[in-house]
Design an enzyme around this catalytic site. Structure first.
Site, PDB file in Angstrom:
ATOM      1  CD  GLU A 159      -3.161  -0.910   2.080  1.00  0.00           C
ATOM      2  OE1 GLU A 159      -3.785   0.153   2.043  1.00  0.00           O
ATOM      3  OE2 GLU A 159      -3.426  -1.832   2.859  1.00  0.00           O
ATOM      4  CD  GLN A 240     -11.310  -3.116  24.684  1.00  0.00           C
ATOM      5  OE1 GLN A 240     -10.304  -3.368  24.057  1.00  0.00           O
ATOM      6  NE2 GLN A 240     -11.296  -2.891  25.983  1.00  0.00           N
ATOM      7  CE1 TYR A 243      -5.176  -1.140  13.203  1.00  0.00           C
ATOM      8  CE2 TYR A 243      -7.428  -1.369  12.409  1.00  0.00           C
ATOM      9  CZ  TYR A 243      -6.236  -0.679  12.439  1.00  0.00           C
ATOM     10  OH  TYR A 243      -6.092   0.481  11.727  1.00  0.00           O
ATOM     11  CG  HIS A 245      -0.353  -1.104  15.249  1.00  0.00           C
ATOM     12  ND1 HIS A 245       0.911  -1.643  15.280  1.00  0.00           N
ATOM     13  CD2 HIS A 245      -0.201   0.182  14.849  1.00  0.00           C
ATOM     14  CE1 HIS A 245       1.786  -0.721  14.897  1.00  0.00           C
ATOM     15  NE2 HIS A 245       1.127   0.406  14.637  1.00  0.00           N
ATOM     16  CG  HIS A 247      -6.023   2.394  14.405  1.00  0.00           C
ATOM     17  ND1 HIS A 247      -5.903   1.314  15.262  1.00  0.00           N
ATOM     18  CD2 HIS A 247      -7.340   2.451  14.071  1.00  0.00           C
ATOM     19  CE1 HIS A 247      -7.083   0.743  15.441  1.00  0.00           C
ATOM     20  NE2 HIS A 247      -7.982   1.427  14.736  1.00  0.00           N
ATOM     21  CG  HIS A 249     -10.894   5.539  13.201  1.00  0.00           C
ATOM     22  ND1 HIS A 249     -11.178   4.552  12.284  1.00  0.00           N
ATOM     23  CD2 HIS A 249     -10.589   4.900  14.359  1.00  0.00           C
ATOM     24  CE1 HIS A 249     -11.060   3.376  12.855  1.00  0.00           C
ATOM     25  NE2 HIS A 249     -10.695   3.553  14.118  1.00  0.00           N
TER      26      HIS A 249
END
Length: 317
Positions: A159, A240, A243, A245, A247, A249
């Site tokens: 990506e 929660q 995933y 790791h 990050h 949004h």
């Protein structure tokens, strides 16, 4: 590198065998399907997969008819494929604008299936003690393979052509939920390089500058690339998270389709998180290690039983 069973063409998608509907969402006009694809290394074996289809209007009755020799989808193009995740666009007729966005998880684990299944929810109150007793061990038990796709992005394996900003601390790139075209539904994600930050609970006063840099670069990128001025973005952190790791949004504030992911208790605004961390002195446990976090938890989540029991018997905490 993508998994060999991941579909890269309409012919491969048509090999999908539908099993059941995991979730029907009338707000986002999407269906999430469970089924299998053939195992390319063993003709007699099947690989479990989840396929999520979005459209302006979809009906559950059409679920078995999307793929097959006379399927509804007549043409597809691969947008991206990394590890177990593949994203495609599909056409119901070749001469139309692309009608649907198709996300594929293959192979799909039991955890994936539980995550995408319609769930009954309860509100839980996660104290620091509950976090230490149940949540932290749960997070630490996740194998590295669950976030291999994140690692592939961070290390430059996949990506890279989509990356909008890169620094030694974090990357910003489009989220797989976005169609890469409609600015009103713009959806980006910032992935941090620090693997020690797994969730909101790991944030300390020392991370303020990192979070401010993410906020600044996100605003700069969308202004330069799409002409969106300051105040056009809603930036938030899930807890929660989907995933573990860390990050952030980054979403167009006018995007109503993502409101379910911005529910009270689940989404913590980046500005508020920065302000709370700034109140800390940096000595001792941070504010996110000291507070109780209240959020809704679905009955398919791996933490559900432990948290439900804590509500029935607070002394068990």
């Amino acid at each position: 590198m993508s998994h060999p069973a991941s579909p890269k063409s309409l012919e491969a998608l048509n090999a999908f065998t539908f099993e059941r509907i995991l979730h029907e969402d009338p707000i986002t006009h999407s269906l999430t399907l469970l089924g299998t694809f053939p195992n390319q290394n063993d003709a007699s074996a099947k690989v479990q997969a989840i396929v999520r289809i979005e459209k302006t209007a979809l009906t559950a009755e059409d679920s078995p008819r999307f793929f097959g020799e006379n399927g509804l989808i007549r043409k597809v193009e691969v947008e991206e494929s990394t590890d177990i995740y593949t994203w495609l666009f599909g056409w119901l007729k070749e001469e139309r604008e692309r009608d649907v966005k198709i996300n594929v998880i293959c192979p799909a684990t039991e955890v994936h299936i539980r995550k995408y299944t319609t769930q009954e929810r309860i509100v839980v109150h996660e104290t620091p003690e509950l976090y230490k007793k149940h949540v932290k061990p749960y997070i630490e038990a996740f194998p590295p393979s669950r976030t291999k796709w994140v690692e592939n992005i961070l290390t430059g394996v996949s990506e890279q052509h989509k990356v909008l900003f890169s620094s030694p601390e974090f990357l910003i790139l489009p989220d797989m939920k976005w169609d890469l075209k409609t600015v009103s539904s713009l959806y980006l994600v910032a992935l941090v390089q620090d693997r020690a930050i797994r969730s909101l609970r790991d944030l300390r006063h020392t991370h303020v500058e990192l979070l401010k840099a993410i906020r600044h670069q996100a605003n700069r990128v969308v202004q330069e690339k799409w002409g969106l001025e300051r105040g056009s973005l809603r930036m938030y952190i899930h807890y929660q998270p989907s995933y573990y790791h860390f990050h952030v949004h980054i979403v167009n504030v006018n995007y109503e389709g993502g409101l379910l992911g911005m529910a009270v208790g689940q989404a913590h605004l980046l500005d508020d998180v920065i302000s709370m961390l700034e109140l800390d002195t940096g000595d001792g446990p941070g504010i996110f290690q000291r507070i109780t976090l209240t959020y809704a938890l679905g009955d398919q989540h791996g933490l559900y039983e432990a948290m439900r029991k804590s509500l029935e018997d607070p002394a068990s905490q």
